[in-house]
Design a protein around this motif. Structure first.
Motif, PDB file in Angstrom:
ATOM      1  N   SER A 100       0.846  -1.217   0.000  1.00  0.00           N
ATOM      2  CA  SER A 100       0.000   0.000   0.000  1.00  0.00           C
ATOM      3  C   SER A 100       0.871   1.254   0.000  1.00  0.00           C
ATOM      4  CB  SER A 100      -0.972   0.005   1.184  1.00  0.00           C
ATOM      5  OG  SER A 100      -0.301   0.239   2.408  1.00  0.00           O
ATOM      6  N   PHE A 101       2.086   1.134   0.565  1.00  0.00           N
ATOM      7  CA  PHE A 101       3.033   2.264   0.539  1.00  0.00           C
ATOM      8  C   PHE A 101       3.641   2.404  -0.861  1.00  0.00           C
ATOM      9  CE2 PHE A 101       7.396   3.907   1.104  1.00  0.00           C
ATOM     10  CZ  PHE A 101       7.095   5.155   1.619  1.00  0.00           C
ATOM     11  N   GLU A 102       4.058   1.260  -1.412  1.00  0.00           N
ATOM     12  CA  GLU A 102       4.671   1.293  -2.756  1.00  0.00           C
ATOM     13  C   GLU A 102       3.710   1.871  -3.793  1.00  0.00           C
ATOM     14  OE1 GLU A 102       8.287  -1.514  -3.424  1.00  0.00           O
ATOM     15  OE2 GLU A 102       6.389  -2.508  -3.876  1.00  0.00           O
ATOM     16  N   ASN A 103       2.454   1.526  -3.680  1.00  0.00           N
ATOM     17  CA  ASN A 103       1.467   1.979  -4.669  1.00  0.00           C
ATOM     18  C   ASN A 103       1.183   3.474  -4.593  1.00  0.00           C
ATOM     19  OD1 ASN A 103       1.305  -0.578  -5.660  1.00  0.00           O
ATOM     20  ND2 ASN A 103      -0.576  -1.112  -4.587  1.00  0.00           N
ATOM     21  N   LEU A 104       1.676   4.116  -3.512  1.00  0.00           N
ATOM     22  CA  LEU A 104       1.432   5.561  -3.403  1.00  0.00           C
ATOM     23  C   LEU A 104       2.110   6.354  -4.509  1.00  0.00           C
ATOM     24  CD1 LEU A 104       1.451   6.499   0.359  1.00  0.00           C
ATOM     25  CD2 LEU A 104      -0.454   6.239  -1.199  1.00  0.00           C
ATOM     26  N   GLU A 105       3.187   5.803  -5.062  1.00  0.00           N
ATOM     27  CA  GLU A 105       3.842   6.464  -6.212  1.00  0.00           C
ATOM     28  C   GLU A 105       2.804   6.684  -7.307  1.00  0.00           C
ATOM     29  OE1 GLU A 105       6.841   7.574  -6.811  1.00  0.00           O
ATOM     30  OE2 GLU A 105       8.158   6.608  -5.328  1.00  0.00           O
ATOM     31  N   ASP A 106       2.012   5.636  -7.586  1.00  0.00           N
ATOM     32  CA  ASP A 106       0.992   5.725  -8.647  1.00  0.00           C
ATOM     33  C   ASP A 106      -0.117   6.701  -8.261  1.00  0.00           C
ATOM     34  OD1 ASP A 106       2.366   3.855 -10.074  1.00  0.00           O
ATOM     35  OD2 ASP A 106       1.173   2.155  -9.357  1.00  0.00           O
ATOM     36  N   TRP A 107      -0.536   6.637  -7.006  1.00  0.00           N
ATOM     37  CA  TRP A 107      -1.595   7.554  -6.554  1.00  0.00           C
ATOM     38  C   TRP A 107      -1.110   9.003  -6.638  1.00  0.00           C
ATOM     39  CZ3 TRP A 107      -6.499   6.201  -5.979  1.00  0.00           C
ATOM     40  CH2 TRP A 107      -6.814   4.875  -5.673  1.00  0.00           C
ATOM     41  N   PHE A 108       0.143   9.202  -6.227  1.00  0.00           N
ATOM     42  CA  PHE A 108       0.709  10.555  -6.217  1.00  0.00           C
ATOM     43  C   PHE A 108       0.827  11.091  -7.657  1.00  0.00           C
ATOM     44  CE2 PHE A 108       4.669  13.273  -5.397  1.00  0.00           C
ATOM     45  CZ  PHE A 108       3.912  14.356  -4.972  1.00  0.00           C
ATOM     46  N   SER A 109       1.301  10.261  -8.578  1.00  0.00           N
ATOM     47  CA  SER A 109       1.417  10.684  -9.982  1.00  0.00           C
ATOM     48  C   SER A 109       0.054  11.076 -10.528  1.00  0.00           C
ATOM     49  CB  SER A 109       1.941   9.558 -10.875  1.00  0.00           C
ATOM     50  OG  SER A 109       3.135   9.102 -10.400  1.00  0.00           O
ATOM     51  N   MET A 110      -0.941  10.269 -10.195  1.00  0.00           N
ATOM     52  CA  MET A 110      -2.287  10.552 -10.681  1.00  0.00           C
ATOM     53  C   MET A 110      -2.792  11.896 -10.133  1.00  0.00           C
ATOM     54  SD  MET A 110      -5.558  10.572  -9.432  1.00  0.00           S
ATOM     55  CE  MET A 110      -5.314   9.717  -7.878  1.00  0.00           C
TER      56      MET A 110
END
Ligand SMILES: Nc1nc2c(ncn2[C@@H]2O[C@H](COP(=O)(O)OP(=O)(O)OP(=O)(O)O)[C@@H](O)[C@H]2O)c(=O)[nH]1
Length: 195
Positions: A100-110
């Motif tokens: 869930s932490f690693e996926n924040l890169e994608d959320w942040f980019s979005m």
């Protein structure tokens, strides 16, 4: 509408909560808006709304519209529309779930992409949730801090379950400066704003 009615209208702020499914977004919104917590997981389909009216010093009333975005919407067509025009964004992860932490890169980019064309640039906060489960932590606190420093984010550790909230003050380091320059002139630090 009379002048006095117009004056009494609250300022509305849009706060968007994003992050992986089951990281605790609905629980945080419920804790904030209703001061409650439910143990049972009920997946948010699409999005949900919460409203909370707060009073700030100077007799200023603000209504916060909290947009609780379902974790499954990442990659979906509607997501950038939900996020557009936000005044504040909470990037939420579960400290016991590394993915869930690693996926924040994608959320942040979005989030950044969705607001490219917006006049309003949101204040973004990195929120490590479930600190009541500290003994099960898999995301080290320094990883969290580094992500904040590199991206100029506000840092928070919270538990929707207990209502605990720790705002972490961190120096914001400009990594684009070379190391020598930083050694000679220590990094300009600004305090991460914390509520
Ligand atoms: N121990 C603990 N459990 C939590 C905390 N926050 C949420 N939970 C639990 O984690 C599960 C998921 O919480 P939700 O708030 O539904 O997660 P969500 O991020 O809204 O999930 P989606 O709707 O799928 O996006 C639920 O069983 C909650 O009770 C917390 O701070 N501590």
């Amino acid at each position: 509408m009379s002048d006095s009615e117009e004056e009494s209208q609250d300022k509305q702020l849009k706060i968007v909560v994003v992050g992986d499914g089951a990281s605790g977004k609905t629980s945080l919104a419920t804790r904030f808006a209703q001061e409650a917590f439910g143990k049972q997981y009920k997946q948010t389909i699409g999005l949900d709304f919460f409203l909370k009216r707060i009073s700030l010093p100077g007799n200023l009333n603000v209504t916060l519209q909290v947009w609780d975005i379902g974790g499954q919407t990442l990659g979906g067509k509607m997501l950038d529309k939900y996020v557009y025009g936000a005044h504040g964004v909470l990037l939420v992860y579960d400290i016991t779930n590394y993915q869930s932490f690693e996926n924040l890169e994608d959320w942040f980019s979005m989030v950044k992409k969705a607001n490219e064309e917006s006049d309003i640039q949101p204040v973004i906060s990195l929120v490590g949730n479930k600190i009541d489960l500290e003994h099960m932590r898999t995301v080290k606190s320094d990883k969290h801090q580094r992500f904040c420093q590199e991206n100029g984010l506000i840092s928070q550790f919270v538990s929707a379950k207990t209502g605990d909230s720790r705002v972490v003050k961190a120096d914001i380091v400009n990594y684009s400066q070379d190391t020598v320059a930083r050694t000679v002139n220590p990094p300009r630090s600004s305090m991460c704003v914390v509520q």
